[in-house]
Design a protein around this motif. Structure first.
Motif, PDB file in Angstrom:
ATOM      1  N   PRO A  37      11.754  33.624 -17.544  1.00  0.00           N
ATOM      2  CA  PRO A  37      11.347  32.652 -16.519  1.00  0.00           C
ATOM      3  C   PRO A  37      12.568  32.079 -15.793  1.00  0.00           C
ATOM      4  N   PRO A  38      12.402  31.708 -14.518  1.00  0.00           N
ATOM      5  CA  PRO A  38      13.542  31.269 -13.707  1.00  0.00           C
ATOM      6  C   PRO A  38      13.862  29.784 -13.846  1.00  0.00           C
ATOM      7  N   THR A  39      13.759  29.252 -15.051  1.00  0.00           N
ATOM      8  CA  THR A  39      14.015  27.830 -15.254  1.00  0.00           C
ATOM      9  C   THR A  39      15.495  27.484 -15.105  1.00  0.00           C
ATOM     10  N   LYS A  60      13.717  26.030  -5.887  1.00  0.00           N
ATOM     11  CA  LYS A  60      13.426  26.307  -7.295  1.00  0.00           C
ATOM     12  C   LYS A  60      11.943  26.183  -7.649  1.00  0.00           C
ATOM     13  N   PRO A  61      11.224  25.191  -7.166  1.00  0.00           N
ATOM     14  CA  PRO A  61       9.782  25.167  -7.446  1.00  0.00           C
ATOM     15  C   PRO A  61       9.057  26.388  -6.881  1.00  0.00           C
ATOM     16  N   LEU A  62       9.462  26.833  -5.700  1.00  0.00           N
ATOM     17  CA  LEU A  62       8.837  28.016  -5.111  1.00  0.00           C
ATOM     18  C   LEU A  62       9.197  29.263  -5.915  1.00  0.00           C
ATOM     19  N   GLN A  66       6.554  31.830  -7.538  1.00  0.00           N
ATOM     20  CA  GLN A  66       6.536  33.257  -7.245  1.00  0.00           C
ATOM     21  C   GLN A  66       6.668  34.085  -8.518  1.00  0.00           C
ATOM     22  N   TRP A  67       7.514  33.647  -9.432  1.00  0.00           N
ATOM     23  CA  TRP A  67       7.656  34.354 -10.715  1.00  0.00           C
ATOM     24  C   TRP A  67       6.342  34.313 -11.498  1.00  0.00           C
ATOM     25  N   GLU A  68       5.706  33.164 -11.529  1.00  0.00           N
ATOM     26  CA  GLU A  68       4.408  33.058 -12.216  1.00  0.00           C
ATOM     27  C   GLU A  68       3.376  33.967 -11.566  1.00  0.00           C
ATOM     28  N   GLU A 293      10.226  36.292  -2.274  1.00  0.00           N
ATOM     29  CA  GLU A 293      11.372  36.158  -1.377  1.00  0.00           C
ATOM     30  C   GLU A 293      12.513  35.328  -1.948  1.00  0.00           C
ATOM     31  N   GLU A 294      12.207  34.357  -2.807  1.00  0.00           N
ATOM     32  CA  GLU A 294      13.283  33.510  -3.336  1.00  0.00           C
ATOM     33  C   GLU A 294      14.284  34.304  -4.166  1.00  0.00           C
ATOM     34  N   PHE A 295      13.832  35.428  -4.717  1.00  0.00           N
ATOM     35  CA  PHE A 295      14.720  36.215  -5.575  1.00  0.00           C
ATOM     36  C   PHE A 295      15.538  37.232  -4.780  1.00  0.00           C
TER      37      PHE A 295
END
Length: 319
Positions: A37-39, A60-62, A66-68, A293-295
């Motif tokens: 997870p991207p925490t 970060k929330p987005l 997106q990961w979820e 997209e965030e990644f």
């Protein structure tokens, strides 16, 4: 084009049921997967790859949303991602395809060329040991200086594990090839070295993608001429899907293909061109696009965030 069950996804294609009897038997990739997870995720290591410009901050929330969404998409199609929590401060660990190469219950933990990511290796090694894998760590082998292999991102298997392509030249080094052969007991005749020559395609998992019905997507411009000859000699022309530069830069090759619990040949990606969606749908694939997209800000997409830990030739993938 219809909405999928997972939030923010779209699906294309309706695979024929006539192939069901051979799909599960033939396809050996992405039957069991690990995600992080991207925490801890952030993009702070400018220039680690050409996409990491640090010009636009990570939302970060987005990113978590997106990961979820990606995890739910896997779950909706019968995969149950196993979760490895990130180490404190390990901002790149969400890109867990770099963790290791896993084959036949053996895990070769990456020797990272990217210095900021070297802290991840011991954490991944401990997780894999807890899961019952026989683990070896490249960082602890006393290898010749400059020997790097950044995990599964460097090794692209065919759908049935009959052949593998090892990419080197940008982050992975040619010396890593022999380490993989030795430690994973792979036959040299089945593992082909291919040289990457474009900094934008720094790992083979961003320029070559195995698909679950035997096709392979590939961007020719990422490889030198000798490597292209090798690829085209190994993969039948009717199975090879060559991408345009624009499609490749959409991270189309950084997709994950597997057989779902409903015997669908699924391809999960962040973004495909209309041409690719039509082509893959006509070949019998169910294309699922997810927002990711965030990644891309860190130089990775769906496959960078997914480690295949179930590559077991002809055996159960459960431990």
């Amino acid at each position: 084009m219809t909405e999928n069950l997972a939030d923010n996804t779209q699906t294309v294609g309706d695979p024929s049921s006539s192939m069901k009897s051979v799909r599960q038997a033939a396809c050996q990739i992405y039957r069991r997967i690990m995600m992080v997870p991207p925490t801890q995720y952030d993009v702070i290591h400018k220039g680690l790859n050409v996409f990491m410009t640090c010009d636009v901050p990570v939302d970060k929330p987005l990113a978590l949303k997106q990961w979820e969404g990606l995890r739910r998409t896997y779950q909706d199609h019968g995969l149950q991602p196993e979760i490895c929590q990130p180490a404190p401060g390990a901002v790149d660990m969400v890109y867990c395809a770099n963790a290791a190469v896993v084959h036949n219950n053996r895990a070769l933990v990456a020797g990272m060329n990217a210095e900021p990511r070297r802290q991840e290796s011991e954490h991944f090694a401990n997780w894999l040991r807890e899961k019952g894998f026989h683990v070896e760590e490249m960082d602890k082998m006393g290898l010749t200086a400059g020997t790097y292999c950044e995990g599964n991102a460097e090794l692209s298997p065919m759908y049935d594990l009959s052949a593998f392509f090892y990419g080197y030249g940008i982050r992975g080094t040619e010396e890593g090839y022999n380490v993989i052969l030795d430690r994973l007991s792979l036959d040299k005749k089945d593992v082909f070295k291919v040289k990457l020559i474009d900094e934008r395609f720094y790992h083979i998992d961003v320029c070559m993608a195995p698909l679950s019905l035997g096709h392979v997507m590939m961007f020719p411009g990422a490889f030198d001429e000798e490597s292209l000859k090798t690829i085209r000699s190994v993969i039948d022309s009717e199975k090879l899907i060559e991408l345009t530069e624009k499609e490749a830069l959409q991270f189309a090759c950084n997709s994950v293909s597997f057989i779902s619990d409903k015997d669908e040949a699924v391809v999960v990606a962040g973004k495909f061109s209309d041409r690719l969606k039509d082509l893959l749908g006509n070949l019998g694939y169910k294309v699922v696009e997810v927002e990711y997209e965030e990644f891309l800000k860190g130089g990775g997409s769906v496959r960078c965030s997914t480690l295949d830990i179930g590559q077991v030739n002809g055996k159960s993938t459960s431990l």
